[in-house]
Design a protein around this motif. Structure first.
Motif, PDB file in Angstrom:
ATOM      1  N   HIS A   1      12.472  -9.687 -15.182  1.00  0.00           N
ATOM      2  CA  HIS A   1      11.570  -8.796 -15.917  1.00  0.00           C
ATOM      3  C   HIS A   1      11.104  -9.431 -17.223  1.00  0.00           C
ATOM      4  O   HIS A   1       9.969  -9.179 -17.662  1.00  0.00           O
ATOM      5  CB  HIS A   1      12.274  -7.465 -16.187  1.00  0.00           C
ATOM      6  CG  HIS A   1      12.423  -6.611 -14.974  1.00  0.00           C
ATOM      7  ND1 HIS A   1      13.636  -6.208 -14.485  1.00  0.00           N
ATOM      8  CD2 HIS A   1      11.502  -6.104 -14.116  1.00  0.00           C
ATOM      9  CE1 HIS A   1      13.465  -5.482 -13.402  1.00  0.00           C
ATOM     10  NE2 HIS A   1      12.187  -5.416 -13.148  1.00  0.00           N
TER      11      HIS A   1
ATOM     12  N   THR B   1       2.401  -4.087  -4.737  1.00  0.00           N
ATOM     13  CA  THR B   1       2.209  -2.936  -5.627  1.00  0.00           C
ATOM     14  C   THR B   1       3.241  -2.924  -6.739  1.00  0.00           C
ATOM     15  O   THR B   1       2.923  -2.664  -7.911  1.00  0.00           O
ATOM     16  CB  THR B   1       2.291  -1.626  -4.826  1.00  0.00           C
ATOM     17  OG1 THR B   1       1.391  -1.675  -3.714  1.00  0.00           O
ATOM     18  CG2 THR B   1       1.938  -0.433  -5.695  1.00  0.00           C
ATOM     19  N   ASN B   2       4.494  -3.219  -6.380  1.00  0.00           N
ATOM     20  CA  ASN B   2       5.574  -3.239  -7.361  1.00  0.00           C
ATOM     21  C   ASN B   2       5.361  -4.329  -8.419  1.00  0.00           C
ATOM     22  O   ASN B   2       5.655  -4.129  -9.606  1.00  0.00           O
ATOM     23  CB  ASN B   2       6.895  -3.447  -6.635  1.00  0.00           C
ATOM     24  CG  ASN B   2       8.109  -3.113  -7.481  1.00  0.00           C
ATOM     25  OD1 ASN B   2       9.170  -3.698  -7.342  1.00  0.00           O
ATOM     26  ND2 ASN B   2       7.979  -2.150  -8.374  1.00  0.00           N
TER      27      ASN B   2
ATOM     28  N   ASP C   1       7.853   2.936 -10.375  1.00  0.00           N
ATOM     29  CA  ASP C   1       8.267   1.533 -10.292  1.00  0.00           C
ATOM     30  C   ASP C   1       9.689   1.415  -9.750  1.00  0.00           C
ATOM     31  O   ASP C   1       9.973   0.562  -8.902  1.00  0.00           O
ATOM     32  CB  ASP C   1       8.178   0.888 -11.675  1.00  0.00           C
ATOM     33  CG  ASP C   1       8.421  -0.612 -11.640  1.00  0.00           C
ATOM     34  OD1 ASP C   1       7.858  -1.295 -10.763  1.00  0.00           O
ATOM     35  OD2 ASP C   1       9.185  -1.107 -12.489  1.00  0.00           O
TER      36      ASP C   1
ATOM     37  N   GLN D   1      11.460  -1.579  -1.676  1.00  0.00           N
ATOM     38  CA  GLN D   1      11.331  -3.020  -1.433  1.00  0.00           C
ATOM     39  C   GLN D   1      12.673  -3.625  -1.023  1.00  0.00           C
ATOM     40  O   GLN D   1      12.746  -4.440  -0.098  1.00  0.00           O
ATOM     41  CB  GLN D   1      10.802  -3.702  -2.697  1.00  0.00           C
ATOM     42  CG  GLN D   1      10.647  -5.210  -2.575  1.00  0.00           C
ATOM     43  CD  GLN D   1      10.205  -5.847  -3.876  1.00  0.00           C
ATOM     44  OE1 GLN D   1       9.748  -5.155  -4.783  1.00  0.00           O
ATOM     45  NE2 GLN D   1      10.357  -7.147  -3.978  1.00  0.00           N
TER      46      GLN D   1
ATOM     47  N   HIS E   1      15.618   0.113 -12.485  1.00  0.00           N
ATOM     48  CA  HIS E   1      15.676  -0.454 -11.140  1.00  0.00           C
ATOM     49  C   HIS E   1      17.080  -0.364 -10.547  1.00  0.00           C
ATOM     50  O   HIS E   1      17.257   0.043  -9.388  1.00  0.00           O
ATOM     51  CB  HIS E   1      15.217  -1.910 -11.172  1.00  0.00           C
ATOM     52  CG  HIS E   1      13.738  -2.069 -11.227  1.00  0.00           C
ATOM     53  ND1 HIS E   1      13.102  -3.276 -11.052  1.00  0.00           N
ATOM     54  CD2 HIS E   1      12.757  -1.159 -11.450  1.00  0.00           C
ATOM     55  CE1 HIS E   1      11.797  -3.115 -11.144  1.00  0.00           C
ATOM     56  NE2 HIS E   1      11.563  -1.844 -11.395  1.00  0.00           N
TER      57      HIS E   1
ATOM     58  N   LEU F   1       9.637   2.265  -5.952  1.00  0.00           N
ATOM     59  CA  LEU F   1       9.074   1.163  -5.166  1.00  0.00           C
ATOM     60  C   LEU F   1      10.048  -0.013  -5.088  1.00  0.00           C
ATOM     61  O   LEU F   1      10.140  -0.678  -4.049  1.00  0.00           O
ATOM     62  CB  LEU F   1       7.746   0.712  -5.774  1.00  0.00           C
ATOM     63  CG  LEU F   1       6.566   1.675  -5.633  1.00  0.00           C
ATOM     64  CD1 LEU F   1       5.339   1.123  -6.343  1.00  0.00           C
ATOM     65  CD2 LEU F   1       6.242   1.940  -4.160  1.00  0.00           C
ATOM     66  N   HIS F   2      10.759  -0.270  -6.177  1.00  0.00           N
ATOM     67  CA  HIS F   2      11.757  -1.351  -6.162  1.00  0.00           C
ATOM     68  C   HIS F   2      12.863  -1.048  -5.152  1.00  0.00           C
ATOM     69  O   HIS F   2      13.326  -1.955  -4.442  1.00  0.00           O
ATOM     70  CB  HIS F   2      12.344  -1.513  -7.563  1.00  0.00           C
ATOM     71  CG  HIS F   2      13.413  -2.566  -7.647  1.00  0.00           C
ATOM     72  ND1 HIS F   2      13.132  -3.918  -7.632  1.00  0.00           N
ATOM     73  CD2 HIS F   2      14.779  -2.478  -7.720  1.00  0.00           C
ATOM     74  CE1 HIS F   2      14.261  -4.614  -7.703  1.00  0.00           C
ATOM     75  NE2 HIS F   2      15.270  -3.763  -7.751  1.00  0.00           N
TER      76      HIS F   2
ATOM     77  N   SER G   1      17.991   3.200  -9.828  1.00  0.00           N
ATOM     78  CA  SER G   1      17.237   3.714  -8.673  1.00  0.00           C
ATOM     79  C   SER G   1      17.928   3.347  -7.360  1.00  0.00           C
ATOM     80  O   SER G   1      18.011   4.173  -6.441  1.00  0.00           O
ATOM     81  CB  SER G   1      15.808   3.161  -8.692  1.00  0.00           C
ATOM     82  OG  SER G   1      15.119   3.572  -9.852  1.00  0.00           O
TER      83      SER G   1
ATOM     84  N   GLY H   1       4.801  -3.302 -12.122  1.00  0.00           N
ATOM     85  CA  GLY H   1       5.794  -3.780 -13.086  1.00  0.00           C
ATOM     86  C   GLY H   1       5.156  -4.468 -14.272  1.00  0.00           C
ATOM     87  O   GLY H   1       5.585  -4.284 -15.428  1.00  0.00           O
TER      88      GLY H   1
ATOM     89  N   VAL I   1       4.427  -2.983  -0.479  1.00  0.00           N
ATOM     90  CA  VAL I   1       5.285  -2.446  -1.538  1.00  0.00           C
ATOM     91  C   VAL I   1       5.565  -3.512  -2.607  1.00  0.00           C
ATOM     92  O   VAL I   1       5.530  -3.226  -3.806  1.00  0.00           O
ATOM     93  CB  VAL I   1       6.602  -1.915  -0.939  1.00  0.00           C
ATOM     94  CG1 VAL I   1       7.585  -1.529  -2.042  1.00  0.00           C
ATOM     95  CG2 VAL I   1       6.333  -0.711  -0.047  1.00  0.00           C
ATOM     96  N   SER I   2       5.833  -4.752  -2.171  1.00  0.00           N
ATOM     97  CA  SER I   2       6.129  -5.821  -3.128  1.00  0.00           C
ATOM     98  C   SER I   2       4.920  -6.129  -4.017  1.00  0.00           C
ATOM     99  O   SER I   2       5.067  -6.326  -5.231  1.00  0.00           O
ATOM    100  CB  SER I   2       6.558  -7.089  -2.389  1.00  0.00           C
ATOM    101  OG  SER I   2       7.726  -6.866  -1.639  1.00  0.00           O
TER     102      SER I   2
END
Length: 349
Positions: free
Chosen positions: A96, A28-29, A230, A237, A50, A233-234, A53, A33, A25-26
Protein backbone atom coordinates in the motif's frame (compact mmCIF):
# COMPACT_ATOMS: atom_id res chain seq x y z
CA UNK A 1 -9.22 -33.83 -30.97
CA UNK A 2 -9.56 -34.18 -27.19
CA UNK A 3 -13.10 -34.71 -25.98
CA UNK A 4 -14.05 -33.47 -22.54
CA UNK A 5 -16.56 -35.16 -20.31
CA UNK A 6 -19.44 -33.13 -18.89
CA UNK A 7 -17.70 -32.81 -15.54
CA UNK A 8 -14.42 -31.70 -17.15
CA UNK A 9 -16.29 -29.16 -19.26
CA UNK A 10 -18.03 -27.79 -16.15
CA UNK A 11 -14.67 -27.52 -14.36
CA UNK A 12 -13.19 -25.74 -17.38
CA UNK A 13 -16.04 -23.22 -17.46
CA UNK A 14 -15.71 -22.73 -13.71
CA UNK A 15 -11.99 -21.95 -14.06
CA UNK A 16 -12.66 -19.52 -16.93
CA UNK A 17 -15.31 -17.62 -14.95
CA UNK A 18 -13.10 -17.54 -11.83
CA UNK A 19 -10.24 -16.09 -13.91
CA UNK A 20 -12.47 -13.45 -15.49
CA UNK A 21 -13.89 -12.51 -12.09
CA UNK A 22 -10.39 -12.40 -10.62
CA UNK A 23 -9.18 -10.04 -13.36
CA UNK A 24 -12.18 -7.71 -13.00
CA UNK A 25 -12.02 -7.58 -9.20
CA UNK A 26 -8.22 -7.13 -9.14
CA UNK A 27 -8.31 -4.31 -11.70
CA UNK A 28 -11.14 -2.56 -9.86
CA UNK A 29 -9.39 -3.05 -6.53
CA UNK A 30 -6.15 -1.58 -7.90
CA UNK A 31 -7.81 1.53 -9.27
CA UNK A 32 -10.00 1.98 -6.18
CA UNK A 33 -7.04 1.47 -3.85
CA UNK A 34 -5.10 4.23 -5.63
CA UNK A 35 -8.15 6.53 -5.42
CA UNK A 36 -8.54 5.87 -1.69
CA UNK A 37 -4.86 6.51 -0.94
CA UNK A 38 -4.94 9.74 -2.99
CA UNK A 39 -7.75 11.10 -0.82
CA UNK A 40 -6.79 9.32 2.40
CA UNK A 41 -2.96 8.99 2.64
CA UNK A 42 -2.86 6.41 5.43
CA UNK A 43 -1.56 3.11 4.03
CA UNK A 44 -1.46 1.58 7.53
CA UNK A 45 -5.20 2.11 7.97
CA UNK A 46 -5.95 0.74 4.50
CA UNK A 47 -3.90 -2.35 5.37
CA UNK A 48 -5.83 -2.76 8.63
CA UNK A 49 -9.12 -2.57 6.74
CA UNK A 50 -7.95 -5.25 4.30
CA UNK A 51 -6.77 -7.65 7.01
CA UNK A 52 -9.89 -7.11 9.11
CA UNK A 53 -12.08 -7.67 6.02
CA UNK A 54 -10.55 -11.11 5.46
CA UNK A 55 -11.10 -12.03 9.12
CA UNK A 56 -14.69 -10.71 9.29
CA UNK A 57 -16.14 -11.62 5.90
CA UNK A 58 -14.67 -15.14 5.85
CA UNK A 59 -16.46 -16.22 9.04
CA UNK A 60 -20.03 -16.37 7.62
CA UNK A 61 -18.73 -17.79 4.34
CA UNK A 62 -17.06 -20.73 6.09
CA UNK A 63 -20.23 -21.43 8.06
CA UNK A 64 -22.35 -21.27 4.92
CA UNK A 65 -20.02 -23.67 3.07
CA UNK A 66 -19.85 -25.87 6.20
CA UNK A 67 -16.05 -25.93 6.22
CA UNK A 68 -15.11 -27.49 9.51
CA UNK A 69 -12.69 -25.95 11.97
CA UNK A 70 -9.20 -27.32 11.54
CA UNK A 71 -7.41 -28.56 14.64
CA UNK A 72 -3.88 -27.24 14.30
CA UNK A 73 -1.19 -27.77 16.91
CA UNK A 74 0.95 -25.05 18.48
CA UNK A 75 3.94 -26.33 16.50
CA UNK A 76 2.08 -25.64 13.24
CA UNK A 77 1.16 -22.15 14.46
CA UNK A 78 4.70 -21.44 15.56
CA UNK A 79 6.54 -22.82 12.52
CA UNK A 80 4.08 -22.05 9.69
CA UNK A 81 1.04 -19.87 10.46
CA UNK A 82 2.73 -17.16 12.54
CA UNK A 83 5.53 -16.50 10.01
CA UNK A 84 2.97 -16.49 7.18
CA UNK A 85 0.73 -14.03 9.04
CA UNK A 86 3.68 -11.78 9.83
CA UNK A 87 4.76 -11.85 6.18
CA UNK A 88 1.20 -11.10 5.06
CA UNK A 89 0.77 -7.89 7.04
CA UNK A 90 4.31 -6.66 6.32
CA UNK A 91 3.86 -7.30 2.59
CA UNK A 92 0.43 -5.64 2.64
CA UNK A 93 1.78 -2.53 4.36
CA UNK A 94 4.62 -2.04 1.89
CA UNK A 95 2.32 -2.85 -1.04
CA UNK A 96 0.00 0.00 0.00
CA UNK A 97 2.93 2.35 0.56
CA UNK A 98 4.14 1.67 -2.98
CA UNK A 99 0.60 2.14 -4.34
CA UNK A 100 0.44 5.46 -2.48
CA UNK A 101 3.78 6.73 -3.77
CA UNK A 102 3.85 5.52 -7.42
CA UNK A 103 1.28 4.80 -10.16
CA UNK A 104 -0.56 1.46 -10.19
CA UNK A 105 1.00 0.49 -13.52
CA UNK A 106 4.55 0.99 -12.25
CA UNK A 107 3.87 -0.76 -8.91
CA UNK A 108 2.58 -3.84 -10.71
CA UNK A 109 5.49 -3.75 -13.15
CA UNK A 110 7.88 -3.93 -10.20
CA UNK A 111 5.79 -6.78 -8.74
CA UNK A 112 6.45 -8.70 -11.96
CA UNK A 113 9.92 -9.28 -10.47
CA UNK A 114 8.41 -11.89 -8.14
CA UNK A 115 10.10 -14.84 -9.98
CA UNK A 116 13.50 -13.33 -9.12
CA UNK A 117 12.74 -13.47 -5.40
CA UNK A 118 11.15 -16.90 -5.74
CA UNK A 119 14.32 -18.30 -7.31
CA UNK A 120 16.54 -16.65 -4.67
CA UNK A 121 14.37 -17.95 -1.81
CA UNK A 122 14.22 -21.49 -3.17
CA UNK A 123 17.98 -21.47 -3.84
CA UNK A 124 19.31 -20.05 -0.58
CA UNK A 125 16.59 -20.99 1.93
CA UNK A 126 15.39 -24.32 0.54
CA UNK A 127 18.63 -25.39 -1.17
CA UNK A 128 17.01 -26.08 -4.56
CA UNK A 129 19.15 -25.98 -7.71
CA UNK A 130 17.87 -24.64 -11.00
CA UNK A 131 18.80 -24.96 -14.65
CA UNK A 132 20.76 -22.32 -16.55
CA UNK A 133 17.73 -21.66 -18.78
CA UNK A 134 15.70 -20.69 -15.69
CA UNK A 135 18.35 -18.20 -14.58
CA UNK A 136 18.57 -16.77 -18.12
CA UNK A 137 14.78 -16.29 -18.18
CA UNK A 138 15.14 -13.82 -15.30
CA UNK A 139 17.22 -11.43 -17.43
CA UNK A 140 14.25 -9.96 -19.42
CA UNK A 141 12.41 -9.35 -16.13
CA UNK A 142 15.37 -7.43 -14.68
CA UNK A 143 15.82 -5.48 -17.91
CA UNK A 144 12.11 -4.68 -18.17
CA UNK A 145 11.79 -3.47 -14.57
CA UNK A 146 14.99 -1.43 -14.94
CA UNK A 147 13.71 0.18 -18.17
CA UNK A 148 10.35 1.00 -16.59
CA UNK A 149 12.14 2.46 -13.55
CA UNK A 150 14.50 4.70 -15.53
CA UNK A 151 11.69 6.02 -17.75
CA UNK A 152 8.99 6.35 -15.05
CA UNK A 153 7.82 9.97 -14.97
CA UNK A 154 6.39 9.70 -11.44
CA UNK A 155 9.33 7.78 -9.99
CA UNK A 156 9.74 7.69 -6.21
CA UNK A 157 12.51 5.87 -4.33
CA UNK A 158 10.22 5.02 -1.40
CA UNK A 159 7.64 3.62 -3.81
CA UNK A 160 10.23 1.45 -5.59
CA UNK A 161 11.73 0.16 -2.35
CA UNK A 162 8.30 -0.59 -0.87
CA UNK A 163 7.20 -2.45 -4.00
CA UNK A 164 10.36 -4.59 -3.94
CA UNK A 165 9.94 -5.44 -0.23
CA UNK A 166 6.27 -6.28 -0.78
CA UNK A 167 7.15 -8.50 -3.74
CA UNK A 168 9.81 -10.34 -1.73
CA UNK A 169 7.29 -10.86 1.07
CA UNK A 170 4.61 -12.18 -1.26
CA UNK A 171 7.16 -14.53 -2.86
CA UNK A 172 8.05 -15.90 0.56
CA UNK A 173 4.35 -16.34 1.33
CA UNK A 174 3.72 -18.22 -1.93
CA UNK A 175 6.54 -20.66 -1.17
CA UNK A 176 5.44 -21.35 2.40
CA UNK A 177 1.65 -21.27 1.77
CA UNK A 178 1.98 -24.45 -0.29
CA UNK A 179 3.93 -26.00 2.55
CA UNK A 180 1.26 -24.92 5.05
CA UNK A 181 -1.60 -26.49 3.08
CA UNK A 182 0.40 -29.66 2.53
CA UNK A 183 1.63 -30.16 6.10
CA UNK A 184 -1.49 -29.05 7.98
CA UNK A 185 -4.09 -30.41 5.55
CA UNK A 186 -6.06 -27.21 6.10
CA UNK A 187 -8.77 -26.11 3.65
CA UNK A 188 -7.51 -23.22 1.53
CA UNK A 189 -10.32 -20.87 2.62
CA UNK A 190 -9.79 -21.83 6.26
CA UNK A 191 -6.09 -21.04 5.83
CA UNK A 192 -6.96 -17.63 4.38
CA UNK A 193 -9.30 -16.97 7.31
CA UNK A 194 -6.64 -17.97 9.86
CA UNK A 195 -4.01 -15.79 8.23
CA UNK A 196 -6.41 -12.84 8.20
CA UNK A 197 -7.20 -13.24 11.89
CA UNK A 198 -3.61 -13.71 13.07
CA UNK A 199 -2.15 -10.97 10.86
CA UNK A 200 -4.85 -8.48 11.95
CA UNK A 201 -4.10 -9.19 15.62
CA UNK A 202 -0.35 -8.91 15.04
CA UNK A 203 -0.75 -5.64 13.12
CA UNK A 204 -3.20 -4.04 15.58
CA UNK A 205 -0.53 -2.62 17.97
CA UNK A 206 1.45 -1.15 15.05
CA UNK A 207 -1.63 0.47 13.55
CA UNK A 208 -2.66 1.83 16.97
CA UNK A 209 0.70 3.54 17.47
CA UNK A 210 1.03 4.94 13.93
CA UNK A 211 -2.43 5.83 12.58
CA UNK A 212 -5.10 5.59 15.28
CA UNK A 213 -4.80 9.16 16.53
CA UNK A 214 -4.01 10.85 13.22
CA UNK A 215 -6.31 9.47 10.53
CA UNK A 216 -9.58 10.84 11.97
CA UNK A 217 -9.01 14.39 10.70
CA UNK A 218 -9.07 13.18 7.07
CA UNK A 219 -11.93 10.72 7.56
CA UNK A 220 -15.21 11.47 5.82
CA UNK A 221 -18.32 9.51 4.90
CA UNK A 222 -17.08 9.19 1.30
CA UNK A 223 -13.75 7.77 2.50
CA UNK A 224 -15.52 5.33 4.84
CA UNK A 225 -17.65 4.02 1.96
CA UNK A 226 -14.61 3.72 -0.32
CA UNK A 227 -12.67 1.88 2.41
CA UNK A 228 -15.55 -0.56 2.95
CA UNK A 229 -15.84 -1.30 -0.78
CA UNK A 230 -12.06 -1.59 -1.11
CA UNK A 231 -11.88 -4.05 1.82
CA UNK A 232 -14.73 -6.14 0.41
CA UNK A 233 -13.12 -6.29 -3.06
CA UNK A 234 -9.78 -7.26 -1.49
CA UNK A 235 -11.51 -10.15 0.31
CA UNK A 236 -13.21 -11.32 -2.91
CA UNK A 237 -9.87 -11.10 -4.74
CA UNK A 238 -8.21 -13.34 -2.13
CA UNK A 239 -11.09 -15.84 -2.23
CA UNK A 240 -10.84 -16.13 -6.03
CA UNK A 241 -7.02 -16.39 -5.95
CA UNK A 242 -6.97 -19.14 -3.31
CA UNK A 243 -9.78 -21.04 -5.07
CA UNK A 244 -8.00 -20.88 -8.43
CA UNK A 245 -4.71 -21.97 -6.84
CA UNK A 246 -6.53 -25.00 -5.42
CA UNK A 247 -8.15 -25.95 -8.75
CA UNK A 248 -5.26 -25.68 -11.23
CA UNK A 249 -1.63 -26.71 -11.48
CA UNK A 250 1.04 -24.13 -10.48
CA UNK A 251 1.98 -23.31 -14.09
CA UNK A 252 -1.62 -22.47 -15.02
CA UNK A 253 -1.94 -20.31 -11.93
CA UNK A 254 1.32 -18.51 -12.74
CA UNK A 255 0.16 -17.73 -16.29
CA UNK A 256 -3.23 -16.58 -14.99
CA UNK A 257 -1.46 -14.34 -12.48
CA UNK A 258 0.61 -12.72 -15.24
CA UNK A 259 -2.54 -12.15 -17.29
CA UNK A 260 -4.18 -10.58 -14.24
CA UNK A 261 -1.23 -8.22 -13.86
CA UNK A 262 -1.58 -7.20 -17.51
CA UNK A 263 -5.27 -6.42 -16.98
CA UNK A 264 -4.53 -4.37 -13.84
CA UNK A 265 -1.84 -2.32 -15.65
CA UNK A 266 -4.05 -1.78 -18.71
CA UNK A 267 -7.14 -0.73 -16.74
CA UNK A 268 -5.12 1.62 -14.52
CA UNK A 269 -3.55 3.31 -17.55
CA UNK A 270 -6.96 3.76 -19.19
CA UNK A 271 -8.88 4.98 -16.12
CA UNK A 272 -6.27 6.85 -14.08
CA UNK A 273 -4.53 8.24 -17.17
CA UNK A 274 -1.12 8.57 -15.52
CA UNK A 275 1.45 9.84 -18.06
CA UNK A 276 3.69 7.18 -19.64
CA UNK A 277 6.25 7.14 -22.43
CA UNK A 278 6.69 4.57 -25.20
CA UNK A 279 9.92 3.36 -23.58
CA UNK A 280 8.12 2.99 -20.26
CA UNK A 281 5.44 0.81 -21.88
CA UNK A 282 8.15 -1.26 -23.58
CA UNK A 283 9.76 -1.85 -20.19
CA UNK A 284 6.43 -3.04 -18.78
CA UNK A 285 5.86 -5.39 -21.71
CA UNK A 286 9.43 -6.73 -21.47
CA UNK A 287 9.01 -7.48 -17.76
CA UNK A 288 5.67 -9.24 -18.34
CA UNK A 289 7.14 -11.19 -21.27
CA UNK A 290 10.04 -12.21 -19.07
CA UNK A 291 7.60 -13.68 -16.54
CA UNK A 292 6.07 -15.79 -19.34
CA UNK A 293 9.56 -17.01 -20.26
CA UNK A 294 10.28 -17.84 -16.63
CA UNK A 295 7.05 -19.86 -16.34
CA UNK A 296 7.95 -21.81 -19.49
CA UNK A 297 11.49 -22.49 -18.25
CA UNK A 298 10.16 -23.54 -14.85
CA UNK A 299 7.69 -25.93 -16.49
CA UNK A 300 10.42 -27.54 -18.59
CA UNK A 301 12.68 -27.85 -15.55
CA UNK A 302 9.93 -29.61 -13.60
CA UNK A 303 9.25 -31.92 -16.55
CA UNK A 304 12.94 -32.84 -16.72
CA UNK A 305 13.03 -33.58 -12.99
CA UNK A 306 9.94 -35.79 -13.22
CA UNK A 307 11.37 -37.76 -16.16
CA UNK A 308 14.70 -38.56 -14.46
CA UNK A 309 14.92 -41.90 -12.57
CA UNK A 310 15.27 -41.65 -8.82
CA UNK A 311 18.08 -44.26 -8.74
CA UNK A 312 20.13 -46.26 -11.21
CA UNK A 313 19.31 -49.95 -11.19
CA UNK A 314 22.24 -52.32 -10.85
CA UNK A 315 22.99 -54.38 -13.97
CA UNK A 316 22.06 -58.04 -13.65
CA UNK A 317 25.02 -60.29 -14.59
CA UNK A 318 24.23 -62.54 -17.53
CA UNK A 319 24.46 -66.33 -17.06
CA UNK A 320 24.82 -69.09 -19.64
CA UNK A 321 21.59 -70.67 -20.80
CA UNK A 322 22.78 -74.06 -19.71
CA UNK A 323 23.54 -73.03 -16.13
CA UNK A 324 21.56 -75.06 -13.61
CA UNK A 325 18.14 -73.54 -13.00
CA UNK A 326 14.54 -74.58 -12.45
CA UNK A 327 12.17 -74.74 -15.40
CA UNK A 328 8.37 -74.56 -15.33
CA UNK A 329 8.36 -78.11 -14.03
CA UNK A 330 10.35 -78.11 -10.79
CA UNK A 331 11.15 -81.81 -11.20
CA UNK A 332 13.05 -81.24 -14.44
CA UNK A 333 16.54 -79.74 -14.19
CA UNK A 334 18.66 -78.57 -17.07
CA UNK A 335 22.36 -79.40 -16.75
CA UNK A 336 25.37 -78.21 -18.64
CA UNK A 337 26.54 -80.19 -21.69
CA UNK A 338 29.86 -81.11 -20.03
CA UNK A 339 28.25 -82.68 -17.00
CA UNK A 340 25.94 -84.67 -19.32
CA UNK A 341 28.90 -86.08 -21.29
CA UNK A 342 30.69 -87.07 -18.06
CA UNK A 343 27.66 -89.01 -16.95
CA UNK A 344 27.40 -90.92 -20.26
CA UNK A 345 31.10 -91.85 -20.23
CA UNK A 346 30.83 -93.23 -16.69
CA UNK A 347 27.82 -95.35 -17.74
CA UNK A 348 29.68 -96.82 -20.73
CA UNK A 349 32.65 -97.73 -18.51
Amino acid sequence: MVRLSKQEFRDFLKIVFICIGWYIVSSTNGVLGKTVLSQFPYPMTVTMVHLASIALFSTPLLKMLQIREHESTWSHHKSILLPLAFGKFVSSVFSHISLWKVPVSYAHTVKASMPIFTVLISRFLLGERHSYSLYLSLFPIVLGVATATVTELSFDVTGLGSALIATAGFSLMNVYSKRAMKETGMHHLRLLHKLGQISALMFLPVWTLVDLTSFRKDLSMEVVILLAIDGFLHWIQNILAFTLLKMVVPLTYAVANVTKRISVITVSLLLLKNPVTATNVCGMLLAIGGVFCYNLAKYRENQAKDSLPLSMSKPVPSRPLWQNHLTFDPKVQVTTPLSYLDTQIKRNQ
